[in-house]
Design an enzyme around this catalytic site. Structure first.
Site, PDB file in Angstrom:
ATOM      1  N   GLU A 193      15.097   1.883   4.954  1.00  0.00           N
ATOM      2  CA  GLU A 193      15.845   1.846   6.223  1.00  0.00           C
ATOM      3  C   GLU A 193      16.890   0.732   6.197  1.00  0.00           C
ATOM      4  O   GLU A 193      17.963   0.851   6.776  1.00  0.00           O
ATOM      5  CB  GLU A 193      14.874   1.651   7.399  1.00  0.00           C
ATOM      6  CG  GLU A 193      14.129   2.930   7.709  1.00  0.00           C
ATOM      7  CD  GLU A 193      12.946   2.761   8.649  1.00  0.00           C
ATOM      8  OE1 GLU A 193      12.345   3.783   9.009  1.00  0.00           O
ATOM      9  OE2 GLU A 193      12.600   1.615   9.009  1.00  0.00           O
ATOM     10  N   PHE A 237      16.844   0.144 -18.645  1.00  0.00           N
ATOM     11  CA  PHE A 237      16.128   1.401 -18.848  1.00  0.00           C
ATOM     12  C   PHE A 237      15.056   1.223 -19.931  1.00  0.00           C
ATOM     13  O   PHE A 237      14.638   2.159 -20.576  1.00  0.00           O
ATOM     14  CB  PHE A 237      17.098   2.562 -19.167  1.00  0.00           C
ATOM     15  CG  PHE A 237      18.095   2.785 -18.044  1.00  0.00           C
ATOM     16  CD1 PHE A 237      17.699   3.363 -16.850  1.00  0.00           C
ATOM     17  CD2 PHE A 237      19.410   2.364 -18.164  1.00  0.00           C
ATOM     18  CE1 PHE A 237      18.595   3.529 -15.796  1.00  0.00           C
ATOM     19  CE2 PHE A 237      20.317   2.538 -17.123  1.00  0.00           C
ATOM     20  CZ  PHE A 237      19.909   3.116 -15.931  1.00  0.00           C
ATOM     21  N   PHE A 257      21.012  -7.328 -18.084  1.00  0.00           N
ATOM     22  CA  PHE A 257      22.013  -7.774 -17.099  1.00  0.00           C
ATOM     23  C   PHE A 257      22.964  -8.811 -17.701  1.00  0.00           C
ATOM     24  O   PHE A 257      24.151  -8.821 -17.397  1.00  0.00           O
ATOM     25  CB  PHE A 257      21.332  -8.372 -15.861  1.00  0.00           C
ATOM     26  CG  PHE A 257      20.496  -7.383 -15.069  1.00  0.00           C
ATOM     27  CD1 PHE A 257      20.723  -6.014 -15.159  1.00  0.00           C
ATOM     28  CD2 PHE A 257      19.485  -7.829 -14.223  1.00  0.00           C
ATOM     29  CE1 PHE A 257      19.956  -5.102 -14.432  1.00  0.00           C
ATOM     30  CE2 PHE A 257      18.722  -6.933 -13.492  1.00  0.00           C
ATOM     31  CZ  PHE A 257      18.947  -5.577 -13.590  1.00  0.00           C
ATOM     32  N   ASP A 269      12.893  -8.712  -3.795  1.00  0.00           N
ATOM     33  CA  ASP A 269      11.647  -9.446  -4.075  1.00  0.00           C
ATOM     34  C   ASP A 269      11.584 -10.829  -3.448  1.00  0.00           C
ATOM     35  O   ASP A 269      10.732 -11.642  -3.822  1.00  0.00           O
ATOM     36  CB  ASP A 269      11.497  -9.618  -5.603  1.00  0.00           C
ATOM     37  CG  ASP A 269      11.616  -8.307  -6.326  1.00  0.00           C
ATOM     38  OD1 ASP A 269      10.809  -7.421  -6.039  1.00  0.00           O
ATOM     39  OD2 ASP A 269      12.523  -8.158  -7.162  1.00  0.00           O
TER      40      ASP A 269
HETATM   41  C1  LIG Z   1      10.847  -3.261  -9.688  1.00  0.00           C
HETATM   42  S1  LIG Z   1      11.821  -2.248 -10.666  1.00  0.00           S
HETATM   43  C2  LIG Z   1      13.064  -1.681  -9.536  1.00  0.00           C
HETATM   44  C3  LIG Z   1      12.547  -0.779  -8.429  1.00  0.00           C
HETATM   45  C4  LIG Z   1      13.615   0.123  -7.823  1.00  0.00           C
HETATM   46  N1  LIG Z   1      14.684  -0.628  -7.236  1.00  0.00           N
HETATM   47  C5  LIG Z   1      13.055   1.101  -6.826  1.00  0.00           C
HETATM   48  O1  LIG Z   1      13.804   1.515  -5.919  1.00  0.00           O
HETATM   49  O2  LIG Z   1      11.891   1.505  -6.962  1.00  0.00           O
HETATM   50  C6  LIG Z   1      12.704  -3.418 -11.657  1.00  0.00           C
HETATM   51  C7  LIG Z   1      13.728  -2.801 -12.593  1.00  0.00           C
HETATM   52  O3  LIG Z   1      14.589  -3.836 -13.039  1.00  0.00           O
HETATM   53  C8  LIG Z   1      14.920  -3.656 -14.410  1.00  0.00           C
HETATM   54  N2  LIG Z   1      15.266  -5.003 -14.912  1.00  0.00           N
HETATM   55  C9  LIG Z   1      14.706  -6.185 -14.541  1.00  0.00           C
HETATM   56  N3  LIG Z   1      15.306  -7.226 -15.141  1.00  0.00           N
HETATM   57  C10 LIG Z   1      16.290  -6.703 -15.912  1.00  0.00           C
HETATM   58  C11 LIG Z   1      17.288  -7.301 -16.747  1.00  0.00           C
HETATM   59  N4  LIG Z   1      17.358  -8.630 -16.920  1.00  0.00           N
HETATM   60  N5  LIG Z   1      18.171  -6.491 -17.350  1.00  0.00           N
HETATM   61  C12 LIG Z   1      18.104  -5.143 -17.178  1.00  0.00           C
HETATM   62  N6  LIG Z   1      17.176  -4.515 -16.394  1.00  0.00           N
HETATM   63  C13 LIG Z   1      16.285  -5.294 -15.753  1.00  0.00           C
HETATM   64  C14 LIG Z   1      13.668  -3.027 -15.001  1.00  0.00           C
HETATM   65  O4  LIG Z   1      13.966  -2.261 -16.144  1.00  0.00           O
HETATM   66  C15 LIG Z   1      13.154  -2.157 -13.832  1.00  0.00           C
HETATM   67  O5  LIG Z   1      13.654  -0.833 -13.925  1.00  0.00           O
END
Ligand SMILES: C[S@@+](CC[C@H](N)C(=O)[O-])C[C@H]1O[C@@H](n2cnc3c(N)ncnc32)[C@H](O)[C@@H]1O
Length: 277
Positions: free
Chosen positions: A87, A139, A193, A239
């Protein structure tokens, strides 16, 4: 309610699997054979132990309140963020459209893609054709903590959870396709990133949603993208209330750049603010 609002309301609930009484904590649904066999074996073992009278750790049953607050990792849903944070996306995207705030939308950390799919749907319903939805992710799951550079990530174990958190770009593209929302207004930034965000071909942003779980992932996204966020646009931090490293990255960045906008809580986990200057 208009059919547009009915569609958006239904979509956000479907994307988080709000109505299905699935188990909250379930084996990760991976396609490869190794995982299937592993979980088939564990399932058989569990049943065998149960039949012999042993207590086996029960899966967490589905609970609507937890799903509303995005406190479980759903087995089937495209997003784990829960209803309140969905939301919040709806509010921020619509507000920036109504107020003609220039710039694209991005989520850094998309997992199965539910939040970015929702962003694309909101643009479509509003008839917006000049904004891109960017999906940035390795990914491959989260990186191993770089403890020398980012002490706040010391001991972070998210990288060990790649059987759940690593979702391929192809799977995310297929999830967009399932909803008829994959088109040239959706772009993917594949990689860590630190490699992809500083050189991403993005001029301006109106919504910047951070969901990378770690200090490193949060600060790198802020450094590369916050300067591109338009005044009147929104920064959303998934988070903020639950991952101390993420909160620290936000605090450090605010201090370094003298940011004073009030941080607004969404649901105890997520938070956001509107960029005022
Ligand atoms: C908690 S999940 C995201 C949940 C998502 N936003 C949802 O709507 O459910 C965290 C994601 O961040 C990506 N991620 C975290 N740190 C990263 C980084 N430094 N570089 C690339 N991808 C990253 C992970 O691959 C994962 O897919």
């Amino acid at each position: 309610m208009s059919t547009d609002s009915l569609y958006i309301d239904l979509l956000k609930k479907v994307l988080i699997d709000y109505h299905r009484m699935e188990m909250g904590e379930t084996p990760p649904l991976r396609k490869d054979k190794r995982h299937k066999l592993r979980y088939k074996f564990l399932f058989m073992l569990e049943n065998m132990l149960k039949n012999k009278g042993f207590t086996v750790r029960e899966k967490i049953p589905y609970n609507k309140d937890r799903r509303e607050l995005g406190l479980d990792w759903p087995a089937y849903a495209e997003s784990m963020i829960g209803l309140k944070r969905m939301e919040n996306i709806e509010f921020c995207v619509n507000d920036t459209i109504q107020n003609h705030i220039p710039g694209d939308l991005i989520e850094t950390g998309v997992w199965r893609g539910g939040s970015v799919i929702f962003m694309r749907a909101l643009l479509k319903v509003a008839g917006v054709t000049d904004k891109i939805v960017w999906a940035a992710d390795s990914f491959e799951g989260l990186p191993k903590p770089d403890e020398e550079k980012y002490a706040a990530d010391k001991g972070d174990n998210h990288h060990t959870l790649s059987d759940i958190l690593a979702i391929s770009e192809e799977d995310v593209r297929n999830n967009f396709k399932k909803y008829g929302l994959l088109d040239d207004q959706v772009k993917f930034l594949k990689g860590w990133f630190k490699d992809t965000l500083p050189t991403a071909p993005i001029e301006k942003l109106s919504v910047l949603r951070l969901d990378g779980d770690m200090y490193e992932s949060t600060i790198q996204a802020l450094d590369a993208l916050y300067p591109k966020l338009s005044v009147g646009g929104y920064l959303i931090i998934d988070d903020y209330g639950v991952v101390p490293g993420c909160k620290k990255a936000i605090m450090d960045y605010r201090q370094q750049h003298d940011l004073t906008e009030a941080i607004i809580d969404i649901d105890g986990s997520g938070a956001y603010w509107k960029k005022l200057r």
